[in-house]
Design a protein around this motif. Structure first.
Motif, PDB file in Angstrom:
ATOM      1  N   UNK A  35      31.894  40.533  47.872  1.00  0.00           N
ATOM      2  CA  UNK A  35      31.589  42.270  47.552  1.00  0.00           C
ATOM      3  C   UNK A  35      31.832  43.388  48.615  1.00  0.00           C
ATOM      4  N   UNK A  36      31.753  43.350  49.514  1.00  0.00           N
ATOM      5  CA  UNK A  36      31.956  44.035  50.454  1.00  0.00           C
ATOM      6  C   UNK A  36      33.742  44.253  51.206  1.00  0.00           C
ATOM      7  N   UNK A  37      33.985  43.486  51.234  1.00  0.00           N
ATOM      8  CA  UNK A  37      35.758  43.084  51.278  1.00  0.00           C
ATOM      9  C   UNK A  37      35.982  44.143  50.153  1.00  0.00           C
ATOM     10  N   UNK A  38      35.857  43.497  48.238  1.00  0.00           N
ATOM     11  CA  UNK A  38      36.936  44.287  47.569  1.00  0.00           C
ATOM     12  C   UNK A  38      35.823  45.442  47.695  1.00  0.00           C
ATOM     13  N   UNK A  39      34.609  46.257  47.706  1.00  0.00           N
ATOM     14  CA  UNK A  39      34.139  47.772  48.196  1.00  0.00           C
ATOM     15  C   UNK A  39      35.155  48.505  48.841  1.00  0.00           C
ATOM     16  N   UNK A  40      35.272  47.442  49.949  1.00  0.00           N
ATOM     17  CA  UNK A  40      35.972  48.735  51.641  1.00  0.00           C
ATOM     18  C   UNK A  40      37.479  48.478  50.837  1.00  0.00           C
ATOM     19  N   UNK A  41      37.866  47.613  50.633  1.00  0.00           N
ATOM     20  CA  UNK A  41      39.355  47.528  49.433  1.00  0.00           C
ATOM     21  C   UNK A  41      39.755  48.647  48.438  1.00  0.00           C
ATOM     22  N   UNK A  42      38.280  48.755  47.536  1.00  0.00           N
ATOM     23  CA  UNK A  42      38.315  49.514  46.483  1.00  0.00           C
ATOM     24  C   UNK A  42      37.370  50.498  46.469  1.00  0.00           C
ATOM     25  N   UNK A  43      38.038  51.677  47.298  1.00  0.00           N
ATOM     26  CA  UNK A  43      36.263  52.081  47.397  1.00  0.00           C
ATOM     27  C   UNK A  43      35.796  52.920  45.770  1.00  0.00           C
ATOM     28  N   UNK A  44      36.795  53.588  44.999  1.00  0.00           N
ATOM     29  CA  UNK A  44      36.716  54.152  44.374  1.00  0.00           C
ATOM     30  C   UNK A  44      36.064  53.227  43.130  1.00  0.00           C
ATOM     31  N   UNK A  45      36.225  52.268  42.884  1.00  0.00           N
ATOM     32  CA  UNK A  45      35.327  50.548  41.660  1.00  0.00           C
ATOM     33  C   UNK A  45      34.344  51.412  41.531  1.00  0.00           C
ATOM     34  N   UNK A  46      34.361  50.517  40.322  1.00  0.00           N
ATOM     35  CA  UNK A  46      32.611  50.984  39.565  1.00  0.00           C
ATOM     36  C   UNK A  46      31.679  49.585  39.742  1.00  0.00           C
ATOM     37  N   UNK A  47      30.911  49.039  40.530  1.00  0.00           N
ATOM     38  CA  UNK A  47      30.145  47.498  40.285  1.00  0.00           C
ATOM     39  C   UNK A  47      30.610  46.600  39.476  1.00  0.00           C
ATOM     40  N   UNK A  48      30.763  47.271  37.995  1.00  0.00           N
ATOM     41  CA  UNK A  48      31.412  46.630  37.092  1.00  0.00           C
ATOM     42  C   UNK A  48      33.246  46.218  37.450  1.00  0.00           C
ATOM     43  N   UNK A  49      33.728  47.331  37.994  1.00  0.00           N
ATOM     44  CA  UNK A  49      34.902  46.718  38.549  1.00  0.00           C
ATOM     45  C   UNK A  49      35.072  45.901  39.646  1.00  0.00           C
ATOM     46  N   UNK A  50      34.312  45.821  40.301  1.00  0.00           N
ATOM     47  CA  UNK A  50      34.374  45.247  41.794  1.00  0.00           C
ATOM     48  C   UNK A  50      33.530  43.606  41.430  1.00  0.00           C
ATOM     49  N   UNK A  51      32.879  43.090  39.809  1.00  0.00           N
ATOM     50  CA  UNK A  51      32.196  41.971  39.865  1.00  0.00           C
ATOM     51  C   UNK A  51      33.787  41.142  39.424  1.00  0.00           C
ATOM     52  N   UNK A  52      34.383  42.576  38.282  1.00  0.00           N
ATOM     53  CA  UNK A  52      35.562  41.972  37.533  1.00  0.00           C
ATOM     54  C   UNK A  52      36.230  41.114  38.121  1.00  0.00           C
ATOM     55  N   UNK A  53      36.423  41.689  39.889  1.00  0.00           N
ATOM     56  CA  UNK A  53      36.911  41.327  40.560  1.00  0.00           C
ATOM     57  C   UNK A  53      37.088  39.754  41.311  1.00  0.00           C
ATOM     58  N   UNK A  54      35.289  39.858  41.226  1.00  0.00           N
ATOM     59  CA  UNK A  54      34.676  38.953  41.979  1.00  0.00           C
ATOM     60  C   UNK A  54      35.540  37.661  41.061  1.00  0.00           C
ATOM     61  N   UNK A  55      35.049  37.714  39.890  1.00  0.00           N
ATOM     62  CA  UNK A  55      35.488  37.095  38.545  1.00  0.00           C
ATOM     63  C   UNK A  55      36.778  36.254  38.521  1.00  0.00           C
ATOM     64  N   UNK A  56      37.710  37.345  38.708  1.00  0.00           N
ATOM     65  CA  UNK A  56      38.983  37.151  38.662  1.00  0.00           C
ATOM     66  C   UNK A  56      39.872  36.310  40.079  1.00  0.00           C
ATOM     67  N   UNK A  57      38.850  36.406  40.961  1.00  0.00           N
ATOM     68  CA  UNK A  57      39.257  35.579  42.480  1.00  0.00           C
ATOM     69  C   UNK A  57      38.777  33.914  42.294  1.00  0.00           C
ATOM     70  N   UNK A  58      37.933  34.130  41.533  1.00  0.00           N
ATOM     71  CA  UNK A  58      37.120  32.726  41.120  1.00  0.00           C
ATOM     72  C   UNK A  58      37.930  31.617  40.119  1.00  0.00           C
ATOM     73  N   UNK A  59      38.755  32.617  39.668  1.00  0.00           N
ATOM     74  CA  UNK A  59      39.743  31.440  38.994  1.00  0.00           C
ATOM     75  C   UNK A  59      40.785  31.094  39.436  1.00  0.00           C
TER      76      UNK A  59
END
Length: 96
Positions: A35-59
């Motif tokens: 989460x920290x890495x994604x937030x650092x790469x995309x500071x403009x994203x909301x929490x839901x977008x960060x979670x969606x990216x984590x799910x995408x990466x899991x696949x």
């Protein structure tokens, strides 16, 4: 039983419950780092977008299922609509 790694000795003393707890703690730590890495790469994203990216990466390396992509887009649209409504409601109150 020959130990190949020093950590094996530590793990051999753990109960099954302790193994499970340790696995959960490691998983939670991994999620927080991701989460920290994604937030650092995309500071403009909301929490839901960060979670969606984590799910995408899991696949990865496979693509996400279409039904999941659709559901995530709908959730993001609902959240943004709600935030916009809240913002408009607060703007009206600020005028009066």
């Amino acid at each position: 039983m020959a130990l190949r790694y020093p950590e094996q000795l530590f793990y051999s003393f753990l109960t099954q419950e302790q193994h499970l707890l340790l696995a959960c703690e490691i998983t939670e730590f991994d999620r927080s780092i991701r989460k920290q890495k994604i937030r650092r790469e995309h500071p403009e994203w909301c929490e839901l977008e960060v979670m969606h990216e984590m799910i995408r990466q899991a696949f990865l390396p496979d693509p996400m299922p279409e039904w999941l992509i659709k559901q995530m887009k709908e959730r993001l649209y609902q959240q943004r609509s709600h935030q916009l409504a809240e913002s408009n409601r607060n703007s009206v109150h600020a005028i009066y």
